[in-house]
Motif scaffolding. Structure first.
Motif, PDB file in Angstrom:
ATOM      1  N   SER A 146       0.840  -1.182   0.000  1.00 50.03           N
ATOM      2  CA  SER A 146       0.000   0.000   0.000  1.00 50.03           C
ATOM      3  C   SER A 146       0.875   1.230   0.000  1.00 50.03           C
ATOM      4  CB  SER A 146      -0.737   0.011   1.296  1.00 50.03           C
ATOM      5  OG  SER A 146      -1.996   0.002   1.301  1.00 50.03           O
ATOM      6  N   ILE A 147       0.516   2.196  -0.796  1.00 47.06           N
ATOM      7  CA  ILE A 147       1.270   3.441  -0.821  1.00 47.06           C
ATOM      8  C   ILE A 147       0.540   4.413   0.080  1.00 47.06           C
ATOM      9  CG2 ILE A 147       2.016   5.347  -2.253  1.00 47.06           C
ATOM     10  CD1 ILE A 147       2.439   3.393  -4.467  1.00 47.06           C
ATOM     11  N   GLY A 148       1.215   4.845   1.143  1.00 44.22           N
ATOM     12  CA  GLY A 148       0.614   5.759   2.087  1.00 44.22           C
ATOM     13  C   GLY A 148       0.961   7.191   1.757  1.00 44.22           C
ATOM     14  N   SER A 149       0.638   8.080   2.687  1.00 43.85           N
ATOM     15  CA  SER A 149       0.946   9.492   2.475  1.00 43.85           C
ATOM     16  C   SER A 149       2.462   9.691   2.491  1.00 43.85           C
ATOM     17  CB  SER A 149       0.277  10.341   3.551  1.00 43.85           C
ATOM     18  OG  SER A 149       0.794   9.990   4.811  1.00 43.85           O
ATOM     19  N   GLY A 150       2.913  10.673   1.756  1.00 42.41           N
ATOM     20  CA  GLY A 150       4.343  10.963   1.684  1.00 42.41           C
ATOM     21  C   GLY A 150       5.084  10.158   0.638  1.00 42.41           C
ATOM     22  N   VAL A 151       4.403   9.249  -0.030  1.00 44.65           N
ATOM     23  CA  VAL A 151       5.041   8.450  -1.076  1.00 44.65           C
ATOM     24  C   VAL A 151       4.636   9.025  -2.425  1.00 44.65           C
ATOM     25  CG1 VAL A 151       5.184   6.169  -2.154  1.00 44.65           C
ATOM     26  CG2 VAL A 151       5.039   6.369   0.322  1.00 44.65           C
ATOM     27  N   SER A 152       5.626   9.259  -3.267  1.00 46.28           N
ATOM     28  CA  SER A 152       5.313   9.673  -4.630  1.00 46.28           C
ATOM     29  C   SER A 152       5.743   8.560  -5.575  1.00 46.28           C
ATOM     30  CB  SER A 152       6.007  10.993  -4.975  1.00 46.28           C
ATOM     31  OG  SER A 152       7.404  10.839  -4.958  1.00 46.28           O
ATOM     32  N   GLU A 153       5.024   8.433  -6.657  1.00 45.12           N
ATOM     33  CA  GLU A 153       5.325   7.384  -7.615  1.00 45.12           C
ATOM     34  C   GLU A 153       5.277   7.954  -9.025  1.00 45.12           C
ATOM     35  OE1 GLU A 153       1.313   5.383  -6.536  1.00 45.12           O
ATOM     36  OE2 GLU A 153       1.860   4.575  -8.484  1.00 45.12           O
ATOM     37  N   SER A 154       6.097   7.398  -9.890  1.00 40.20           N
ATOM     38  CA  SER A 154       6.055   7.789 -11.296  1.00 40.20           C
ATOM     39  C   SER A 154       4.988   6.961 -11.993  1.00 40.20           C
ATOM     40  CB  SER A 154       7.414   7.538 -11.956  1.00 40.20           C
ATOM     41  OG  SER A 154       7.610   6.150 -12.173  1.00 40.20           O
ATOM     42  N   PRO A 155       4.549   7.395 -13.166  1.00 42.53           N
ATOM     43  CA  PRO A 155       3.721   6.480 -13.956  1.00 42.53           C
ATOM     44  C   PRO A 155       4.602   5.334 -14.438  1.00 42.53           C
ATOM     45  CG  PRO A 155       4.134   8.524 -15.167  1.00 42.53           C
ATOM     46  CD  PRO A 155       4.754   8.676 -13.819  1.00 42.53           C
ATOM     47  N   VAL A 156       3.973   4.294 -14.960  1.00 41.07           N
ATOM     48  CA  VAL A 156       4.720   3.191 -15.561  1.00 41.07           C
ATOM     49  C   VAL A 156       5.019   3.587 -17.006  1.00 41.07           C
ATOM     50  CG1 VAL A 156       4.676   0.774 -16.260  1.00 41.07           C
ATOM     51  CG2 VAL A 156       3.570   1.464 -14.128  1.00 41.07           C
ATOM     52  N   PHE A 157       6.281   3.644 -17.351  1.00 41.75           N
ATOM     53  CA  PHE A 157       6.677   3.879 -18.728  1.00 41.75           C
ATOM     54  C   PHE A 157       6.933   2.502 -19.330  1.00 41.75           C
ATOM     55  CE2 PHE A 157       7.826   7.742 -16.456  1.00 41.75           C
ATOM     56  CZ  PHE A 157       7.161   8.686 -17.233  1.00 41.75           C
ATOM     57  N   SER A 158       6.241   2.192 -20.445  1.00 38.05           N
ATOM     58  CA  SER A 158       6.338   0.835 -20.974  1.00 38.05           C
ATOM     59  C   SER A 158       6.450   0.826 -22.489  1.00 38.05           C
ATOM     60  CB  SER A 158       5.117   0.008 -20.555  1.00 38.05           C
ATOM     61  OG  SER A 158       3.945   0.530 -21.139  1.00 38.05           O
ATOM     62  N   VAL A 159       6.989  -0.269 -22.970  1.00 40.33           N
ATOM     63  CA  VAL A 159       7.034  -0.564 -24.397  1.00 40.33           C
ATOM     64  C   VAL A 159       6.727  -2.049 -24.540  1.00 40.33           C
ATOM     65  CG1 VAL A 159       9.530  -0.963 -24.446  1.00 40.33           C
ATOM     66  CG2 VAL A 159       8.370  -0.303 -26.531  1.00 40.33           C
ATOM     67  N   SER A 160       5.945  -2.397 -25.560  1.00 37.66           N
ATOM     68  CA  SER A 160       5.627  -3.804 -25.786  1.00 37.66           C
ATOM     69  C   SER A 160       5.596  -4.079 -27.281  1.00 37.66           C
ATOM     70  CB  SER A 160       4.294  -4.192 -25.140  1.00 37.66           C
ATOM     71  OG  SER A 160       3.222  -3.473 -25.711  1.00 37.66           O
ATOM     72  N   GLY A 166       3.925 -11.820 -27.697  1.00 38.86           N
ATOM     73  CA  GLY A 166       4.909 -10.751 -27.696  1.00 38.86           C
ATOM     74  C   GLY A 166       5.541 -10.547 -26.337  1.00 38.86           C
ATOM     75  N   GLY A 167       6.237  -9.431 -26.197  1.00 33.26           N
ATOM     76  CA  GLY A 167       6.963  -9.122 -24.977  1.00 33.26           C
ATOM     77  C   GLY A 167       6.606  -7.755 -24.438  1.00 33.26           C
ATOM     78  N   PHE A 168       7.039  -7.495 -23.197  1.00 35.86           N
ATOM     79  CA  PHE A 168       6.732  -6.256 -22.483  1.00 35.86           C
ATOM     80  C   PHE A 168       7.932  -5.841 -21.649  1.00 35.86           C
ATOM     81  CE2 PHE A 168       5.397  -4.013 -18.694  1.00 35.86           C
ATOM     82  CZ  PHE A 168       4.437  -3.110 -19.149  1.00 35.86           C
ATOM     83  N   PHE A 169       8.185  -4.530 -21.593  1.00 39.22           N
ATOM     84  CA  PHE A 169       9.186  -3.965 -20.702  1.00 39.22           C
ATOM     85  C   PHE A 169       8.600  -2.692 -20.105  1.00 39.22           C
ATOM     86  CE2 PHE A 169      12.572  -0.996 -19.703  1.00 39.22           C
ATOM     87  CZ  PHE A 169      13.417  -1.784 -18.943  1.00 39.22           C
ATOM     88  N   GLY A 170       8.633  -2.572 -18.766  1.00 45.45           N
ATOM     89  CA  GLY A 170       8.112  -1.380 -18.101  1.00 45.45           C
ATOM     90  C   GLY A 170       8.899  -1.049 -16.852  1.00 45.45           C
ATOM     91  N   ARG A 171       8.799   0.222 -16.435  1.00 45.08           N
ATOM     92  CA  ARG A 171       9.529   0.665 -15.237  1.00 45.08           C
ATOM     93  C   ARG A 171       8.694   1.691 -14.482  1.00 45.08           C
ATOM     94  NH1 ARG A 171      14.307   0.520 -12.747  1.00 45.08           N
ATOM     95  NH2 ARG A 171      15.199   2.435 -11.914  1.00 45.08           N
ATOM     96  N   LYS A 172       8.692   1.531 -13.149  1.00 46.97           N
ATOM     97  CA  LYS A 172       7.978   2.435 -12.254  1.00 46.97           C
ATOM     98  C   LYS A 172       8.855   2.712 -11.044  1.00 46.97           C
ATOM     99  CE  LYS A 172       3.581   3.029  -9.935  1.00 46.97           C
ATOM    100  NZ  LYS A 172       2.181   2.676 -10.038  1.00 46.97           N
ATOM    101  N   THR A 173       8.901   3.980 -10.596  1.00 50.16           N
ATOM    102  CA  THR A 173       9.737   4.345  -9.452  1.00 50.16           C
ATOM    103  C   THR A 173       8.884   4.954  -8.335  1.00 50.16           C
ATOM    104  OG1 THR A 173      10.190   6.548 -10.355  1.00 50.16           O
ATOM    105  CG2 THR A 173      11.739   4.783 -10.913  1.00 50.16           C
ATOM    106  N   PHE A 174       9.407   4.846  -7.118  1.00 51.97           N
ATOM    107  CA  PHE A 174       8.758   5.370  -5.925  1.00 51.97           C
ATOM    108  C   PHE A 174       9.775   6.133  -5.088  1.00 51.97           C
ATOM    109  CE2 PHE A 174       6.745   1.442  -7.147  1.00 51.97           C
ATOM    110  CZ  PHE A 174       5.394   1.689  -7.020  1.00 51.97           C
TER     111      PHE A 174
END
Length: 179
Positions: A45-59, A76-84
């Motif tokens: 669970s992401i609580g208050s004070g946590v920021s997250e990026s969107p998922v940047f993906s290519v498939s 096919g295949g998928f590659f994605g990245r998300k940061t917090f």
């Protein structure tokens, strides 16, 4: 909660199939998608004070075989990245990310009669690679994600797409390139 989201994805897929009338995907079709995903489930669970990026993906996907009914199966295949990022009570700046590498299979319903529309649903088997500050409960792990989506082609090779999913991102919007 998980079951409600799966039912929601299935409902969206049936709604899309019900309003559409044609297909734009066949055996031999190749498509590359570039998207930005919002939301997502990574087992915490992401609580208050946590920021997250969107998922940047290519498939990537390719139409492999026709299925009576009518439809086309793609693989096919998928590659994605998300940061917090999170600033804890002690002033520590904690950072972590997930990189997702996956294999996707989808069924494209081809019995519709709306020109330029491709509707599909499928499953992605993926591995989420955790990196960043130490959170023992959120290590790298395999997973599976159902998804439903639609593409609207604006010409022979360019489309906009939207996908609903449970896992990597709840909603992904982006561009598709067919060749």
């Amino acid at each position: 909660m998980k079951m409600r989201k799966c039912i929601l994805c299935l409902t969206i897929a049936l709604f899309i199939v019900g309003i559409g009338k044609a297909q734009e995907f066949e055996v031999g079709t190749n498509v590359i998608n570039a998207g930005i995903g919002f939301g997502g489930y990574y087992g915490f669970s992401i609580g208050s004070g946590v920021s997250e990026s969107p998922v940047f993906s290519v498939s990537y996907e390719r139409g492999i075989w026709d299925i009576p009914g009518p439809g086309v199966v793609s693989l096919g295949g998928f590659f994605g990245r998300k940061t917090f990022e999170f600033d804890d009570a002690f002033g520590n700046d904690l950072n972590w990310s997930y990189t997702t590498i996956g294999f996707r299979g989808a069924y494209h319903y081809t019995g519709l009669e709306v020109e330029n529309l491709d509707v599909y649903g499928g499953v992605m088997v993926h591995y989420d690679i955790f990196s960043g500050d130490d959170f023992d409960d959120y290590d790298s792990r395999p997973s599976a994600t159902p998804f439903v989506g639609a593409r609207w082609f604006f010409g022979d090779s360019f489309a906009a797409f939207a996908e609903g999913s449970y896992g990597v991102a709840f909603l992904t919007l982006g561009a598709s390139f067919r060749f």
